[in-house]
Design a protein around this motif. Structure first.
Motif, PDB file in Angstrom:
ATOM      1  N   ASN A  52      -5.671  -3.513   3.452  1.00  0.00           N
ATOM      2  CA  ASN A  52      -6.310  -2.222   3.694  1.00  0.00           C
ATOM      3  C   ASN A  52      -5.790  -1.133   2.760  1.00  0.00           C
ATOM      4  O   ASN A  52      -6.076   0.044   2.969  1.00  0.00           O
ATOM      5  N   GLY A  53      -5.030  -1.538   1.755  1.00  0.00           N
ATOM      6  CA  GLY A  53      -4.631  -0.616   0.714  1.00  0.00           C
ATOM      7  C   GLY A  53      -3.545   0.359   1.093  1.00  0.00           C
ATOM      8  O   GLY A  53      -3.400   1.406   0.443  1.00  0.00           O
ATOM      9  N   ILE A  54      -2.755   0.059   2.120  1.00  0.00           N
ATOM     10  CA  ILE A  54      -1.664   0.952   2.489  1.00  0.00           C
ATOM     11  C   ILE A  54      -0.615   0.928   1.377  1.00  0.00           C
ATOM     12  O   ILE A  54      -0.139  -0.135   0.975  1.00  0.00           O
ATOM     13  N   THR A  55      -0.263   2.093   0.893  1.00  0.00           N
ATOM     14  CA  THR A  55       0.696   2.192  -0.209  1.00  0.00           C
ATOM     15  C   THR A  55       2.116   1.924   0.269  1.00  0.00           C
ATOM     16  O   THR A  55       2.859   1.159  -0.353  1.00  0.00           O
ATOM     17  N   PHE A  56       2.483   2.577   1.354  1.00  0.00           N
ATOM     18  CA  PHE A  56       3.851   2.475   1.883  1.00  0.00           C
ATOM     19  C   PHE A  56       3.821   1.644   3.168  1.00  0.00           C
ATOM     20  O   PHE A  56       3.581   2.171   4.260  1.00  0.00           O
ATOM     21  N   ILE A  57       4.051   0.355   3.016  1.00  0.00           N
ATOM     22  CA  ILE A  57       4.011  -0.588   4.134  1.00  0.00           C
ATOM     23  C   ILE A  57       5.402  -0.679   4.751  1.00  0.00           C
ATOM     24  O   ILE A  57       6.369  -1.001   4.052  1.00  0.00           O
ATOM     25  N   PRO A  58       5.566  -0.404   6.041  1.00  0.00           N
ATOM     26  CA  PRO A  58       6.901  -0.440   6.631  1.00  0.00           C
ATOM     27  C   PRO A  58       7.418  -1.854   6.854  1.00  0.00           C
ATOM     28  O   PRO A  58       6.652  -2.772   7.162  1.00  0.00           O
ATOM     29  N   SER A  59       8.717  -2.017   6.693  1.00  0.00           N
ATOM     30  CA  SER A  59       9.411  -3.222   7.146  1.00  0.00           C
ATOM     31  C   SER A  59      10.556  -2.774   8.043  1.00  0.00           C
ATOM     32  O   SER A  59      10.938  -1.598   8.042  1.00  0.00           O
ATOM     33  N   ASN A  60      11.084  -3.705   8.821  1.00  0.00           N
ATOM     34  CA  ASN A  60      12.101  -3.431   9.846  1.00  0.00           C
ATOM     35  C   ASN A  60      11.529  -2.609  10.999  1.00  0.00           C
ATOM     36  O   ASN A  60      12.272  -2.062  11.807  1.00  0.00           O
ATOM     37  N   ASP A  61      10.195  -2.507  11.092  1.00  0.00           N
ATOM     38  CA  ASP A  61       9.575  -1.927  12.283  1.00  0.00           C
ATOM     39  C   ASP A  61       9.311  -3.010  13.328  1.00  0.00           C
ATOM     40  O   ASP A  61       8.929  -2.703  14.459  1.00  0.00           O
ATOM     41  N   PHE A  62       9.537  -4.262  12.953  1.00  0.00           N
ATOM     42  CA  PHE A  62       9.425  -5.381  13.886  1.00  0.00           C
ATOM     43  C   PHE A  62      10.693  -5.466  14.727  1.00  0.00           C
ATOM     44  O   PHE A  62      11.791  -5.134  14.270  1.00  0.00           O
ATOM     45  N   SER A  63      10.545  -5.910  15.978  1.00  0.00           N
ATOM     46  CA  SER A  63      11.709  -6.124  16.828  1.00  0.00           C
ATOM     47  C   SER A  63      11.411  -7.221  17.839  1.00  0.00           C
ATOM     48  O   SER A  63      10.290  -7.321  18.339  1.00  0.00           O
TER      49      SER A  63
END
Length: 756
Positions: A52-63
């Motif tokens: 979907n073209g997200i520029t800033f994809i988060p990581s470490n938001d998984f838990s």
């Protein structure tokens, strides 16, 4: 123009994480299978965002359970009682989240509280004087590297140092200020390591900044980040806020060397005014929260574009973002096969919000945004009528007077009448309402919904379950019984299904805590009740016993707060509509002979504004009356109970008393007993049932520990006002642990009664 989100739902499109975790807890999955599920979900979520073209994809938001708990473990904030179990890293983590009772020992879980003004619950970090805060874990680094191997560059996310220290519970003499140096050093080490791995941007979440801050708080924040950012390396640091505006520290944020600041323009009432007044540093990137991360309605592009165009006059560096993590909305509308298109076209869950960001970006690249076909299509959507009205209900609401909100006679007179009527023993025992939802119970409900069994067969099964539950409660020795709620799924969804004005989904699950997910209904129109909801099963249960049986209802504020509300009318209007519907149910229960009625307001504090100055004007001025409207018409001898859980209630204790219930039960087993001190100190009239054991943990409390807890409560609460109950409903627990815990609760109560 670039796009970003603050976080993404963890549970998966079909709640894969929930089921994998529960299978692991039950011994059906190995730890490797659980870890593999997490790996697969992270990869899927990163890919969806990239597509979907997200520029800033988060990581470490998984838990695997909770992000605050992850942060505590990352920085070595693990109380000694959990280390002493000698378990593996993930097993120790789950012992902190759920408690542990087994060969290695017996420990309770950490405290659990609501995450700001949401229905998400976080685990409260516990810091004692011996705690050494330092970088100890590898989770954010491992997940950043994991994404990198997939060819996806991510923006690692850390819960910020200030929020961590402010939310923590301090069990010794030391307080937050004593841990500043160590915390700053630990965070600086984490940033350096992420930068060394190649992270270009690192997101630091500081939602505590949108609450009321003192000068000392702001000074503490500056001291922390002056140290953390002193040598931040090559990575850009994003200071991310959400759930409100940063009026108490805006100028200080601009002065600190953050490379970006994330600001919420949905719930942040003063966010735009702060930028108008003080400007925005041309050395920083503004991550503008223009997309509502907490509600499920489509974004009106005209409003977002107007906002962005004004922001462009203050800064040229703008990233389009969600207002908060998308953790608080369902996964995708793709799972909704039964909702007609006339409904779903107005909805945007997490995946659809990714597309909305992409469309906004495309529109804003157009020289004339309003000429964009995407813009025009969006305007046509909002030009169409969607919400349904009820003229009779609107007239009834408009006709309400002060008398409709006042129960007579006054509390003291009612209390005398109720004690004479029920003649309960000291420290009466009861439960909060629900009993375990076994596989058979869920299968019966599912079969009826699918049409594979008749209504009579469905009801007969429920009657059998109710009869067995009543008999077992009598055997255990409880004083006030419940029917068990075998006909109900979720406490809000069930009532929503029985009221007019709601939409219901198949897969729109939202994580509440750990593996607990709820499916909030969507308010589509005016809300009313066309027929009784709970009378049949409540009166059947009452016919089986000579003991009192509580009618069990969900209150109007909780139904509203645990639903996705309309945006065309105010929350007060919706609350009063729901209150009138539940009022009709209360009066029908009373007419049917139900003499104790519990109206749960578990979510009363959830939408309390984060700024104290807004408490009365924006919330309590209608939330408390909404509850009174529900029960104001009952007879003096009808006893009204309510229940609240997992929030800090001490500072609104007088407002809770003003609800004018006869008995209130609340969570107390995981938290400190500050609320009991508050009750003792304010002349609280209402009888109270502080929960004596934690139902969110599988461990079985001993009679001895419950007995000790009761004696602590009796130091502050008169025996004539104290009830004994678990701290919440029992639907998520297993049969064996439930009945063993209740036997211990009754045993402890009987022993304490003998000493009175």
């Amino acid at each position: 123009m670039r796009t970003s989100i603050i976080g993404y739902p963890r549970i998966g499109a079909l709640r894969e994480l929930k089921f994998a975790s529960e299978n692991y807890f039950k011994g059906r999955f190995s730890i490797d299978e659980l870890i593999r599920t997490g790996t697969d979900l992270r990869a899927a979520h990163w890919r969806i965002q990239r597509e979907n073209g997200i520029t800033f994809i988060p990581s470490n938001d998984f838990s695997f359970y909770d992000g605050v708990l992850d942060t505590a473990c990352l920085f070595n904030i693990v109380p000694e009682r959990y280390r002493a179990l000698g378990l593996g890293e993930l097993e120790t983590y789950f012992a902190m989240a759920r408690g542990y009772q087994g060969e290695q020992g017996d420990v309770k879980a950490l405290s659990m509280k609501k995450w700001f003004n949401t229905n998400y619950h976080y685990m409260v970090p516990e810091i004692d004087d011996a705690t050494t805060i330092q970088l100890a874990g590898t989770k954010p680094f491992d997940e950043f590297a994991e994404a990198k191997e997939l060819g996806i560059a991510t923006k690692p996310v850390l819960i910020g140092a200030f929020t961590l220290l402010k939310l923590a519970k301090y069990t010794g003499a030391k307080q937050a200020v004593d841990f500043v140096q160590a915390t700053a050093k630990a965070y600086a080490a984490a940033l350096a390591k992420l930068g060394g791995l190649g992270a270009e941007w690192i997101q630091i979440d500081e939602p505590i900044l949108v609450t009321d801050l003192s000068e000392a708080d702001v000074a503490l924040f500056k001291k922390l980040y002056s140290a953390i950012l002193a040598d931040k390396g090559s990575a850009n640091i994003l200071l991310q806020t959400y759930f409100g505006d940063v009026r108490d520290g805006y100028v200080e944020l601009q002065a600190l060397p953050f490379d970006g600041i994330g600001i919420d323009f949905i719930e942040g009432k003063r966010s735009l005014d702060l930028i108008r007044q003080f400007g925005f540093s041309d050395k920083k990137t503004l991550f503008a929260g223009v997309l509502n991360g907490k509600n499920v309605w489509r974004n009106r592009y005209a409003n977002a574009i107007a906002l962005v165009q004004e922001l462009r006059s203050h800064t040229g560096q703008i990233v389009l973002s969600s207002s908060c993590s998308l953790l608080h909305v369902p996964y995708s509308t793709k799972g909704e096969t039964k909702l007609p298109e006339e409904n779903t076209r107005h909805l945007a869950f997490a995946e659809e919000k990714l597309r909305e960001l992409a469309e906004l970006r495309e529109i804003l690249t157009n020289d004339v945004p309003v000429a964009s076909p995407l813009y025009q299509e969006n305007e046509r959507l909002f030009g169409a009528s969607r919400f349904t009205g009820n003229a009779a209900l609107q007239a009834r609401t408009a006709a309400l007077t002060e008398a409709d909100f006042a129960r007579l006679p006054a509390f003291a007179e009612r209390a005398i009448a109720q004690k004479a009527k029920f003649n309960l023993p000291p420290l009466p025992t009861t439960t909060i309402g629900s009993f375990p939802q076994t596989a058979e119970v869920r299968a019966n409900r599912s079969a009826f919904k699918k049409g594979s069994i008749t209504e009579e067969r469905y009801k007969q099964f429920n009657r059998e379950q109710i009869a067995a539950c009543i008999a077992r409660q009598e055997t255990v020795g409880l004083d006030v019984l419940v029917h068990g709620e075998y006909e109900r799924n979720d406490m809000v969804e069930y009532f929503g299904e029985c009221l007019d004005g709601f939409l219901f989904t198949e897969q729109a699950w939202v994580q509440s805590y750990g593996t607990r997910c709820v499916k909030p209904p969507i308010i589509w129109g005016d809300i009313s009740r066309s027929k009784p909801i709970t009378v049949e099963y409540s009166t059947y249960a009452k016919s089986l016993t000579d003991k009192p049986v509580k009618g069990m209802l969900t209150g109007p504020v909780t139904i509203l707060n645990w639903s996705f509300p309309r945006e065309d009318i105010g929350l007060k209007d919706s609350a009063y509509q729901i209150a009138l519907a539940i009022r009709d149910e209360v009066l029908d229960l009373e007419r049917s002979g139900i003499e104790i009625i519990q109206i749960d307001e578990a979510a009363l504090r959830e939408k309390l504004p984060l700024r104290r100055s807004d408490w009365q004007s924006e919330y309590l001025s209608w939330a408390i009356p909404a509850f009174r409207l529900v029960h104001a018409g009952v007879r003096p001898e009808t006893q009204i109970h309510t229940h609240m859980c997992y929030s800090q209630f001490s500072d609104i204790i007088r407002d809770i008393d003003a609800m004018d219930a006869d008995v209130i039960s609340f969570e107390a087993s995981r938290s400190d007993l500050a609320i009991i001190d508050a009750i003792n100190g304010c002349g609280f009239r209402t009888e109270v049932g502080p929960g004596v054991y934690d139902i969110h943990s599988p461990r079985i409390p001993t009679a001895g520990e419950i007995k000790q807890g009761l004696y602590r409560m009796l130091d502050k609460i008169d025996a004539g006002k104290l009830w004994v109950n678990p701290d919440c409903g029992l639907k998520t627990r297993g049969e064996t642990e439930t009945w063993a815990s209740l036997r211990h609760m009754v045993q402890a109560t009987l022993e304490v009664r003998e000493s009175l």
